[in-house]
Design an enzyme around this catalytic site. Sequence first.
Site, PDB file in Angstrom:
ATOM      1  N   LYS A 195      -8.393  -9.065  10.542  1.00 37.62           N
ATOM      2  CA  LYS A 195      -6.936  -9.348  10.559  1.00 37.62           C
ATOM      3  C   LYS A 195      -6.216  -8.594  11.668  1.00 37.62           C
ATOM      4  O   LYS A 195      -5.330  -7.764  11.411  1.00 37.62           O
ATOM      5  CB  LYS A 195      -6.310  -9.021   9.209  1.00 37.62           C
ATOM      6  CG  LYS A 195      -6.921  -9.769   8.029  1.00 37.62           C
ATOM      7  CD  LYS A 195      -6.143  -9.492   6.754  1.00 37.62           C
ATOM      8  CE  LYS A 195      -6.728 -10.177   5.540  1.00 37.62           C
ATOM      9  NZ  LYS A 195      -7.999  -9.611   5.068  1.00 37.62           N
ATOM     10  N   ASP A 204     -13.637 -10.281   9.006  1.00 34.20           N
ATOM     11  CA  ASP A 204     -12.259 -10.357   8.498  1.00 34.20           C
ATOM     12  C   ASP A 204     -11.524  -9.049   8.797  1.00 34.20           C
ATOM     13  O   ASP A 204     -11.391  -8.197   7.929  1.00 34.20           O
ATOM     14  CB  ASP A 204     -12.357 -10.636   6.981  1.00 34.20           C
ATOM     15  CG  ASP A 204     -11.013 -10.643   6.277  1.00 34.20           C
ATOM     16  OD1 ASP A 204      -9.983 -10.834   6.938  1.00 34.20           O
ATOM     17  OD2 ASP A 204     -11.015 -10.455   5.038  1.00 34.20           O
ATOM     18  N   ARG A 260     -15.969 -10.837  -6.175  1.00 33.88           N
ATOM     19  CA  ARG A 260     -16.466 -10.238  -7.418  1.00 33.88           C
ATOM     20  C   ARG A 260     -17.115 -11.210  -8.383  1.00 33.88           C
ATOM     21  O   ARG A 260     -17.959 -10.789  -9.172  1.00 33.88           O
ATOM     22  CB  ARG A 260     -15.315  -9.460  -8.075  1.00 33.88           C
ATOM     23  CG  ARG A 260     -15.006  -8.167  -7.328  1.00 33.88           C
ATOM     24  CD  ARG A 260     -13.647  -7.611  -7.654  1.00 33.88           C
ATOM     25  NE  ARG A 260     -12.590  -8.421  -7.074  1.00 33.88           N
ATOM     26  CZ  ARG A 260     -11.292  -8.137  -7.162  1.00 33.88           C
ATOM     27  NH1 ARG A 260     -10.904  -7.051  -7.813  1.00 33.88           N
ATOM     28  NH2 ARG A 260     -10.384  -8.923  -6.602  1.00 33.88           N
ATOM     29  N   THR A 301      -1.816 -12.795   0.333  1.00 39.60           N
ATOM     30  CA  THR A 301      -1.570 -13.295  -1.028  1.00 39.60           C
ATOM     31  C   THR A 301      -0.951 -12.203  -1.914  1.00 39.60           C
ATOM     32  O   THR A 301      -0.485 -12.485  -3.006  1.00 39.60           O
ATOM     33  CB  THR A 301      -2.861 -13.855  -1.660  1.00 39.60           C
ATOM     34  OG1 THR A 301      -3.944 -12.995  -1.328  1.00 39.60           O
ATOM     35  CG2 THR A 301      -3.165 -15.236  -1.177  1.00 39.60           C
TER      36      THR A 301
HETATM   37  O1  C5P Z   1     -13.392 -10.248  -5.289  1.00 45.76           O
HETATM   38  P1  C5P Z   1     -12.540 -11.367  -4.775  1.00 45.76           P
HETATM   39  O2  C5P Z   1     -13.184 -12.730  -4.912  1.00 45.76           O
HETATM   40  O3  C5P Z   1     -11.138 -11.319  -5.307  1.00 45.76           O
HETATM   41  O4  C5P Z   1     -12.478 -11.066  -3.202  1.00 45.76           O
HETATM   42  C1  C5P Z   1     -11.683 -11.820  -2.311  1.00 45.76           C
HETATM   43  C2  C5P Z   1     -11.934 -11.390  -0.914  1.00 45.76           C
HETATM   44  O5  C5P Z   1     -11.046 -12.128  -0.067  1.00 45.76           O
HETATM   45  C3  C5P Z   1     -11.662  -9.919  -0.635  1.00 45.76           C
HETATM   46  O6  C5P Z   1     -12.559  -9.510   0.406  1.00 45.76           O
HETATM   47  C4  C5P Z   1     -10.239  -9.903  -0.133  1.00 45.76           C
HETATM   48  O7  C5P Z   1      -9.978  -8.827   0.735  1.00 45.76           O
HETATM   49  C5  C5P Z   1     -10.187 -11.230   0.636  1.00 45.76           C
HETATM   50  N1  C5P Z   1      -8.842 -11.799   0.813  1.00 45.76           N
HETATM   51  C6  C5P Z   1      -8.021 -12.133  -0.247  1.00 45.76           C
HETATM   52  N2  C5P Z   1      -6.776 -12.662  -0.020  1.00 45.76           N
HETATM   53  C7  C5P Z   1      -6.343 -12.873   1.229  1.00 45.76           C
HETATM   54  C8  C5P Z   1      -7.158 -12.554   2.326  1.00 45.76           C
HETATM   55  C9  C5P Z   1      -8.411 -12.011   2.066  1.00 45.76           C
HETATM   56  O8  C5P Z   1      -8.422 -11.971  -1.403  1.00 45.76           O
HETATM   57  N3  C5P Z   1      -5.158 -13.428   1.441  1.00 45.76           N
END
Ligand code: C5P
Length: 247
Positions: free
Chosen positions: A71, A69, A224, A132
Amino acid sequence: MKTTEPDQVISQKEVLVALDFPSYEKTKQFLKELGPYKPSVKVGMELFYQEGPRLIHDLKEAGYFVFLDLKLHDIPNTVKQAMKGLARLGVDMVNVHAAGGRPMMEAAREGLEAGAPAHTDKPLLIAVTQLTSTNQIILEKDLLIQEPLDKVIVTYARHAELSGLDGVVCSAWESKMIKTATRSDFLTVTPGIRLAGDDVQDQKRVATPSKARALESDYIVVGRSITKAANPAAAYETVCKEWSAEQ
Ligand code: C5P
């Protein structure tokens, strides 16, 4: 408390565990804590910029499905050359920002096709429509885009589809809207997943694994709720069970 050594090990390819750790050591320690489970994993900038291709090589050698990931967002030629290199790493999924435009997304796809090792499929190529963390105010005041956020997201998803990409990263709540506007096998990869009762932290539009499934997500990204759980193996198992339960 559930055991970390269940009789029947359930792993779901579509459940991507976000390895948001600062080092290889911490990552290895976490994967060890998962005991018999071998999840699909997402490696983001934090870990990749520290540990780089060596880590990816080791994860692939150990048989993990890897979403890298990073981007990408640059001029088409730079993205194409970078994607050739990422394809050579043998990862399974990579992404770009749709805001880079259609020529850049097409170049990304060409780079992956050129770089994928012989007799292997190119990695899945996914676009980020809008982060997001972007809301309507940021869209209008910072990015000077006056259209409604939903319209921007669907339009960028269509551009990704027309550029030959495989899908988009989005909130689970946007999945149906995107599926309606694109071909039936266009993928949605959805972060912001929490088990019921978990702290949402900085995420805004969260969904449980079963809700994301009902909203037609193809892959979920879970960080998390698993990595910070008291028992990560049990949390991973719960997420997989919820994800795979009959709707
Ligand atoms: O800890 P959590 O479940 O919130 O982590 C979400 C993961 O998804 C993180 O690695 C974050 O960088 C990634 N992510 C996100 N929203 C996005 C793109 C990627 O939360 N739009």
